[in-house]
Design a protein around this motif. Structure first.
Motif, short mmCIF file in Angstrom:
data_model
loop_
_atom_site.label_atom_id
_atom_site.label_comp_id
_atom_site.label_asym_id
_atom_site.label_seq_id
_atom_site.Cartn_x
_atom_site.Cartn_y
_atom_site.Cartn_z
N LEU A 22 0.82 -1.20 0.00
CA LEU A 22 0.00 0.00 0.00
C LEU A 22 0.86 1.26 0.00
N VAL A 23 1.82 1.33 0.91
CA VAL A 23 2.64 2.54 1.00
C VAL A 23 3.53 2.69 -0.23
N ASN A 24 3.99 1.56 -0.77
CA ASN A 24 4.81 1.64 -1.98
C ASN A 24 4.00 2.16 -3.17
N GLU A 25 2.77 1.69 -3.30
CA GLU A 25 1.92 2.15 -4.40
C GLU A 25 1.64 3.65 -4.26
N ARG A 26 1.39 4.10 -3.05
CA ARG A 26 1.15 5.52 -2.83
C ARG A 26 2.39 6.34 -3.20
N ALA A 27 3.55 5.85 -2.77
CA ALA A 27 4.79 6.59 -3.05
C ALA A 27 5.08 6.61 -4.55
N GLU A 28 4.83 5.48 -5.23
CA GLU A 28 5.09 5.44 -6.68
C GLU A 28 4.14 6.36 -7.43
N ALA A 29 2.87 6.40 -6.98
CA ALA A 29 1.91 7.32 -7.61
C ALA A 29 2.36 8.76 -7.44
N GLU A 30 2.90 9.08 -6.26
CA GLU A 30 3.38 10.44 -6.02
C GLU A 30 4.59 10.77 -6.91
N VAL A 31 5.45 9.78 -7.14
CA VAL A 31 6.59 9.98 -8.04
C VAL A 31 6.10 10.36 -9.43
N TYR A 32 5.13 9.62 -9.94
CA TYR A 32 4.61 9.91 -11.27
C TYR A 32 3.94 11.29 -11.32
N ARG A 33 3.24 11.66 -10.24
CA ARG A 33 2.60 12.98 -10.21
C ARG A 33 3.64 14.09 -10.19
N GLN A 34 4.72 13.88 -9.43
CA GLN A 34 5.78 14.89 -9.39
C GLN A 34 6.46 15.04 -10.74
N LEU A 35 6.68 13.93 -11.41
CA LEU A 35 7.27 13.99 -12.75
C LEU A 35 6.32 14.69 -13.71
N ALA A 36 5.04 14.43 -13.58
CA ALA A 36 4.05 15.04 -14.47
C ALA A 36 4.04 16.56 -14.33
N GLU A 37 4.31 17.06 -13.11
CA GLU A 37 4.32 18.51 -12.90
C GLU A 37 5.43 19.19 -13.70
N ARG A 38 6.48 18.43 -14.05
CA ARG A 38 7.61 19.01 -14.77
C ARG A 38 7.56 18.72 -16.26
N ARG A 39 6.48 18.06 -16.70
CA ARG A 39 6.34 17.76 -18.13
C ARG A 39 5.08 18.43 -18.66
N THR A 40 4.95 18.45 -19.97
CA THR A 40 3.77 19.02 -20.61
C THR A 40 3.25 18.07 -21.68
N GLY A 41 2.05 18.35 -22.14
CA GLY A 41 1.50 17.62 -23.28
C GLY A 41 1.29 16.15 -23.01
N GLU A 42 1.66 15.35 -24.02
CA GLU A 42 1.39 13.91 -23.97
C GLU A 42 2.10 13.22 -22.83
N GLU A 43 3.36 13.58 -22.58
CA GLU A 43 4.10 12.92 -21.51
C GLU A 43 3.46 13.18 -20.15
N ARG A 44 2.95 14.36 -19.95
CA ARG A 44 2.26 14.67 -18.70
C ARG A 44 1.02 13.80 -18.54
N GLU A 45 0.25 13.65 -19.60
CA GLU A 45 -0.95 12.82 -19.55
C GLU A 45 -0.60 11.36 -19.25
N ILE A 46 0.46 10.86 -19.86
CA ILE A 46 0.86 9.47 -19.63
C ILE A 46 1.26 9.26 -18.17
N LEU A 47 2.04 10.19 -17.62
CA LEU A 47 2.49 10.06 -16.23
C LEU A 47 1.31 10.13 -15.26
N LEU A 48 0.36 10.99 -15.53
CA LEU A 48 -0.82 11.07 -14.66
C LEU A 48 -1.66 9.80 -14.76
N ALA A 49 -1.71 9.19 -15.94
CA ALA A 49 -2.44 7.94 -16.10
C ALA A 49 -1.75 6.82 -15.31
N LEU A 50 -0.42 6.82 -15.29
CA LEU A 50 0.30 5.83 -14.49
C LEU A 50 0.01 6.03 -13.00
#
Length: 366
Positions: A22-50
């Motif tokens: 549970l905690v690992n999944e939460r942390a990994e989701a946060e990693v993808y959200r943080q990466l998405a904040e620094r990207r735009t367009g399609e890559e941002r959408e993909i990271l948010l979907a992950l």
């Protein structure tokens, strides 16, 4: 009949494992959200979907645990490291680490994870691999020059000062040899890179189509001309080449003016990939010099003898491990293994020249 592990009453060990998931999944989701904040367009959408997919997995473990727990374990060190890097470094480094992490999903063998979750992890691996590949392609040219130049400087100058030092000459001579090796190697790398890139650009320019014949398009026979052959030399199949030729001549005749050819996109892209000759030469010079100065540092600060040799080996060893680990990280391979490979190669070259220096010292001394 063998009991289904998923149907038995969960043990305390099961619940601890679910809490860790549970905690690992939460942390990994946060990693993808943080990466998405620094990207735009399609890559941002993909990271948010992950991140959303990791949220579905989180919900599964929450349901098994009967809701939020008062106490939860810490996320794994790997996941914490990913989160720390996501806040401070570029996405390419984090995605490369995440790619390795997705390769080791625990859900394949856990009876309490659904088949859909295990399948999700396999898909996540390919998605992360694809995102990391985009970053590697953007970084490949500069990264190759940096790693190649720095490692060449490290290994060649370490081998040089080890060989010269083993002959028993004065420390000042070792220092002079190291600086001379630094300048000679850096200038050679810069000049070689300049000639290489410049020659490649000239070769591309020589292969580009020109527009010299555009003015004659209206005079061609609409049904019998060789314009289709021009398109075929550019890789277009026969039917498509004939269609384009007919279209170009018809348009030119209708307008009674030339219809300029469209330069193939590959030629333009080729120039962008090759880059500037001066920029490549400058980068190669600086990268080589940055690596070559490290083995000389002990003598530059007045050390000599065994102390200088040992310190040079330590400094170069750290640098080789670092560059090797970086190669492993960005290529999706194990960083430690790549670092040790660089270390063995560099020290092997230095050992050969050091033994030759000892041989010359004994010979000359005799």
């Amino acid at each position: 009949m063998t009991e289904d592990p998923a149907s038995r009453t969960p043990t305390a060990r099961d619940r601890r494992r679910w809490a860790q998931y549970l905690v690992n999944e939460r942390a990994e989701a946060e990693v993808y959200r943080q990466l998405a904040e620094r990207r735009t367009g399609e890559e941002r959408e993909i990271l948010l979907a992950l991140a959303a997919a990791e949220g579905r997995h989180e919900a599964h473990w929450l349901a098994l645990l009967d809701g939020e727990q008062a106490r939860l374990p810490r996320a794994s060190f790997r996941t914490v490291l990913l989160g720390w890097m996501a806040k401070r470094f570029g996405a390419i480094f984090v995605l490369a680490l995440a790619q390795n992490a997705e390769d080791r999903s625990p859900y394949d063998d856990d009876p309490h994870a659904t088949p859909a979750m295990a399948a999700d992890e396999k898909i996540h691996r390919e998605v992360v691999r694809g995102l990391a590949a985009r970053g590697r392609r953007r970084l490949s040219g500069t990264f190759r020059a940096a790693v190649f130049g720095a490692n060449d400087g490290l290994v060649s100058n370490l081998a040089l000062v080890m060989g010269i030092g083993a002959t028993g000459v004065a420390p000042q001579f070792v220092l002079f040899s190291g600086i001379a090796g630094l300048l000679a190697g850096a200038l050679s790398m810069g000049a070689g890179e300049f000639v290489s890139v410049r020659s490649q650009r000239e070769l591309l320019e020589a292969t580009e189509p020109n527009n010299d014949s555009d003015a004659f398009l209206p005079d061609l026979d609409l049904n019998a001309n060789e314009l289709a052959l021009v398109y075929r030399t550019r890789g277009v199949d026969a039917d498509e080449a004939m269609r384009r030729a007919h279209q170009a001549v018809a348009a030119a005749q209708a307008a009674d003016r030339s219809l300029p050819y469209r330069r193939p996109r590959e030629a333009k892209d080729g120039h962008e990939v090759v880059g500037s000759a001066l920029s490549a030469a400058t980068s190669s010079f600086l990268f080589f010099a940055s690596g070559a100065v490290i083995p000389v540092l002990p003598w530059l600060f007045g050390l000599s003898g065994l102390t200088a040799v040992v310190l040079a080996l330590v400094l170069v060893g750290i640098a080789l491990l670092g560059t090797g680990a970086m190669v492993g990280l960005l290529s999706g391979g194990p960083p430690l293994k790549r670092g040790l490979r660089q270390l063995v190669i560099g020290f092997s070259a230095a050992a050969v020249t050091y033994l030759l220096g000892l041989l010359f010292n004994v010979t000359l001394g005799g």
